[in-house]
Scaffold this motif. Structure first.
Motif, PDB file in Angstrom:
ATOM      1  N   LEU A  96      76.252 -10.353  20.371  1.00 45.76           N
ATOM      2  CA  LEU A  96      74.959  -9.986  21.136  1.00 45.76           C
ATOM      3  C   LEU A  96      74.107  -8.577  20.490  1.00 45.76           C
ATOM      4  CD1 LEU A  96      76.575 -10.062  24.533  1.00 45.76           C
ATOM      5  CD2 LEU A  96      75.101 -11.794  23.399  1.00 45.76           C
ATOM      6  N   LEU A  97      74.981  -7.849  19.589  1.00 47.84           N
ATOM      7  CA  LEU A  97      74.418  -6.606  19.286  1.00 47.84           C
ATOM      8  C   LEU A  97      72.903  -6.576  18.692  1.00 47.84           C
ATOM      9  CD1 LEU A  97      77.646  -4.863  18.440  1.00 47.84           C
ATOM     10  CD2 LEU A  97      76.440  -4.632  20.642  1.00 47.84           C
ATOM     11  N   ALA A  98      72.942  -7.577  17.517  1.00 47.24           N
ATOM     12  CA  ALA A  98      71.745  -7.560  16.707  1.00 47.24           C
ATOM     13  C   ALA A  98      70.229  -8.078  17.616  1.00 47.24           C
ATOM     14  CB  ALA A  98      72.026  -8.791  15.702  1.00 47.24           C
ATOM     15  N   ALA A  99      70.740  -8.897  18.662  1.00 43.76           N
ATOM     16  CA  ALA A  99      69.853  -9.466  19.666  1.00 43.76           C
ATOM     17  C   ALA A  99      69.529  -8.154  20.599  1.00 43.76           C
ATOM     18  CB  ALA A  99      70.250 -10.377  20.449  1.00 43.76           C
ATOM     19  N   LYS A 100      70.260  -7.152  20.777  1.00 47.14           N
ATOM     20  CA  LYS A 100      70.109  -5.981  21.811  1.00 47.14           C
ATOM     21  C   LYS A 100      69.311  -4.933  20.870  1.00 47.14           C
ATOM     22  CE  LYS A 100      71.549  -5.277  25.788  1.00 47.14           C
ATOM     23  NZ  LYS A 100      70.675  -5.390  27.132  1.00 47.14           N
ATOM     24  N   GLN A 101      69.497  -4.829  19.589  1.00 52.99           N
ATOM     25  CA  GLN A 101      68.561  -4.098  18.854  1.00 52.99           C
ATOM     26  C   GLN A 101      67.353  -4.228  18.672  1.00 52.99           C
ATOM     27  OE1 GLN A 101      71.210  -4.339  15.248  1.00 52.99           O
ATOM     28  NE2 GLN A 101      71.163  -2.289  15.223  1.00 52.99           N
ATOM     29  N   GLU A 158      63.312  -5.775  19.992  1.00 53.48           N
ATOM     30  CA  GLU A 158      62.422  -5.795  21.178  1.00 53.48           C
ATOM     31  C   GLU A 158      62.736  -7.073  21.792  1.00 53.48           C
ATOM     32  OE1 GLU A 158      60.629  -3.803  24.030  1.00 53.48           O
ATOM     33  OE2 GLU A 158      60.825  -2.652  22.091  1.00 53.48           O
ATOM     34  N   THR A 159      62.772  -7.182  23.068  1.00 53.81           N
ATOM     35  CA  THR A 159      62.805  -8.530  23.908  1.00 53.81           C
ATOM     36  C   THR A 159      61.819  -8.354  24.972  1.00 53.81           C
ATOM     37  OG1 THR A 159      64.422  -7.724  24.978  1.00 53.81           O
ATOM     38  CG2 THR A 159      64.892  -9.387  23.065  1.00 53.81           C
ATOM     39  N   ASP A 160      61.220  -9.451  25.609  1.00 53.21           N
ATOM     40  CA  ASP A 160      60.411  -9.524  26.746  1.00 53.21           C
ATOM     41  C   ASP A 160      61.273  -8.832  28.026  1.00 53.21           C
ATOM     42  OD1 ASP A 160      58.045 -11.063  27.800  1.00 53.21           O
ATOM     43  OD2 ASP A 160      59.281 -11.082  29.615  1.00 53.21           O
ATOM     44  N   ALA A 161      60.378  -8.194  28.749  1.00 51.93           N
ATOM     45  CA  ALA A 161      61.043  -7.363  29.815  1.00 51.93           C
ATOM     46  C   ALA A 161      61.777  -8.253  30.787  1.00 51.93           C
ATOM     47  CB  ALA A 161      59.728  -6.541  30.785  1.00 51.93           C
ATOM     48  N   ASP A 162      61.411  -9.586  31.041  1.00 53.15           N
ATOM     49  CA  ASP A 162      62.044 -10.543  31.820  1.00 53.15           C
ATOM     50  C   ASP A 162      63.203 -11.152  31.106  1.00 53.15           C
ATOM     51  OD1 ASP A 162      60.692  -9.800  34.300  1.00 53.15           O
ATOM     52  OD2 ASP A 162      58.837 -11.045  33.346  1.00 53.15           O
ATOM     53  N   ASP A 163      63.275 -11.145  29.664  1.00 51.17           N
ATOM     54  CA  ASP A 163      64.303 -11.770  29.215  1.00 51.17           C
ATOM     55  C   ASP A 163      65.755 -11.208  29.725  1.00 51.17           C
ATOM     56  OD1 ASP A 163      66.427 -12.583  27.147  1.00 51.17           O
ATOM     57  OD2 ASP A 163      64.750 -12.556  25.793  1.00 51.17           O
ATOM     58  N   TRP A 164      66.883 -12.247  29.764  1.00 55.77           N
ATOM     59  CA  TRP A 164      68.178 -11.353  30.228  1.00 55.77           C
ATOM     60  C   TRP A 164      68.775 -10.442  29.044  1.00 55.77           C
ATOM     61  CZ3 TRP A 164      72.660 -12.197  27.809  1.00 55.77           C
ATOM     62  CH2 TRP A 164      72.807 -12.938  26.446  1.00 55.77           C
ATOM     63  N   MET A 165      68.205 -10.722  27.895  1.00 56.18           N
ATOM     64  CA  MET A 165      68.927  -9.796  26.969  1.00 56.18           C
ATOM     65  C   MET A 165      68.284  -8.344  27.306  1.00 56.18           C
ATOM     66  SD  MET A 165      70.996  -9.625  24.294  1.00 56.18           S
ATOM     67  CE  MET A 165      71.232 -11.401  23.891  1.00 56.18           C
ATOM     68  N   THR A 166      67.279  -8.081  27.925  1.00 52.93           N
ATOM     69  CA  THR A 166      66.592  -7.089  28.197  1.00 52.93           C
ATOM     70  C   THR A 166      67.192  -6.431  29.560  1.00 52.93           C
ATOM     71  OG1 THR A 166      64.577  -7.552  27.210  1.00 52.93           O
ATOM     72  CG2 THR A 166      64.558  -5.625  28.877  1.00 52.93           C
ATOM     73  N   THR A 167      67.537  -7.264  30.305  1.00 51.00           N
ATOM     74  CA  THR A 167      67.931  -6.676  31.780  1.00 51.00           C
ATOM     75  C   THR A 167      69.496  -6.687  31.809  1.00 51.00           C
ATOM     76  OG1 THR A 167      67.745  -9.080  32.762  1.00 51.00           O
ATOM     77  CG2 THR A 167      65.868  -7.726  32.880  1.00 51.00           C
ATOM     78  N   ASP A 168      70.110  -7.583  31.199  1.00 52.47           N
ATOM     79  CA  ASP A 168      71.739  -7.588  31.489  1.00 52.47           C
ATOM     80  C   ASP A 168      72.240  -7.077  30.313  1.00 52.47           C
ATOM     81  OD1 ASP A 168      70.989  -9.469  33.303  1.00 52.47           O
ATOM     82  OD2 ASP A 168      72.004 -11.047  32.579  1.00 52.47           O
ATOM     83  N   ALA A 169      73.200  -5.897  30.640  1.00 51.11           N
ATOM     84  CA  ALA A 169      73.736  -4.877  29.601  1.00 51.11           C
ATOM     85  C   ALA A 169      75.352  -4.972  29.629  1.00 51.11           C
ATOM     86  CB  ALA A 169      73.507  -3.600  30.090  1.00 51.11           C
ATOM     87  N   GLU A 170      75.820  -5.691  30.448  1.00 55.58           N
ATOM     88  CA  GLU A 170      77.463  -5.644  30.494  1.00 55.58           C
ATOM     89  C   GLU A 170      78.205  -6.761  30.039  1.00 55.58           C
ATOM     90  OE1 GLU A 170      79.362  -4.013  33.770  1.00 55.58           O
ATOM     91  OE2 GLU A 170      78.350  -2.097  33.641  1.00 55.58           O
ATOM     92  N   VAL A 171      79.127  -6.662  29.085  1.00 52.52           N
ATOM     93  CA  VAL A 171      79.892  -7.883  28.617  1.00 52.52           C
ATOM     94  C   VAL A 171      81.183  -7.719  28.935  1.00 52.52           C
ATOM     95  CG1 VAL A 171      80.442  -9.121  26.457  1.00 52.52           C
ATOM     96  CG2 VAL A 171      78.278  -7.933  26.673  1.00 52.52           C
TER      97      VAL A 171
END
Length: 123
Positions: free
Chosen positions: A61-66, A68-81
């Motif tokens: 998940l780290l490369a995707a979290k690095q 910019e993603t849409d404000a409503d994308d789960w990659m933006t809003t969800d932070a815990e693994v």
């Protein structure tokens, strides 16, 4: 800093920290242990330890979290693994920090487009 004539992209620096929030860990999870992601590098403080199984769960998940993603994308809003052990209460929280500019020439492996690697450039 971005240069107009240079092609490149922005990446977030990340902090990945262990959180328990009252849950009981089975694996070696110590509340507050963390590492940073800067460019492609995982940066650990001296003596920081992390379960390789927990690390394996967060790495994809780290490369995707690095990026910019849409404000409503789960990659933006969800932070815990969650730790992959179903009986473990450990979590890894991915926190976006500052953004860093990377030039294409400093990060590509293509021989005809290569420049000085970003990690060798003087700051």
């Amino acid at each position: 800093m971005e240069k107009k004539e240079e092609r490149g992209f922005w990446l977030y620096d990340l902090r990945v920290e262990t959180v328990l929030d009252g849950r009981t860990p089975v694996c070696r999870h110590v509340e507050g242990d963390s590492f940073r992601v800067i460019g492609e590098a995982l940066v650990f403080e001296k003596e920081t330890r992390l379960s390789m199984f927990a690390l394996a769960s967060v790495l994809p998940l780290l490369a995707a979290k690095q990026r910019e993603t849409d404000a409503d994308d789960w990659m933006t809003t969800d932070a815990e693994v969650a730790c992959p052990d179903p009986h473990c209460g450990g979590r890894l929280r991915i926190v976006r920090e500052g953004k860093r500019w990377f030039s294409h020439a400093a990060t590509t492996g293509l021989p005809d487009q290569r420049g000085t690697p970003y990690w060798k450039e003087e700051k």
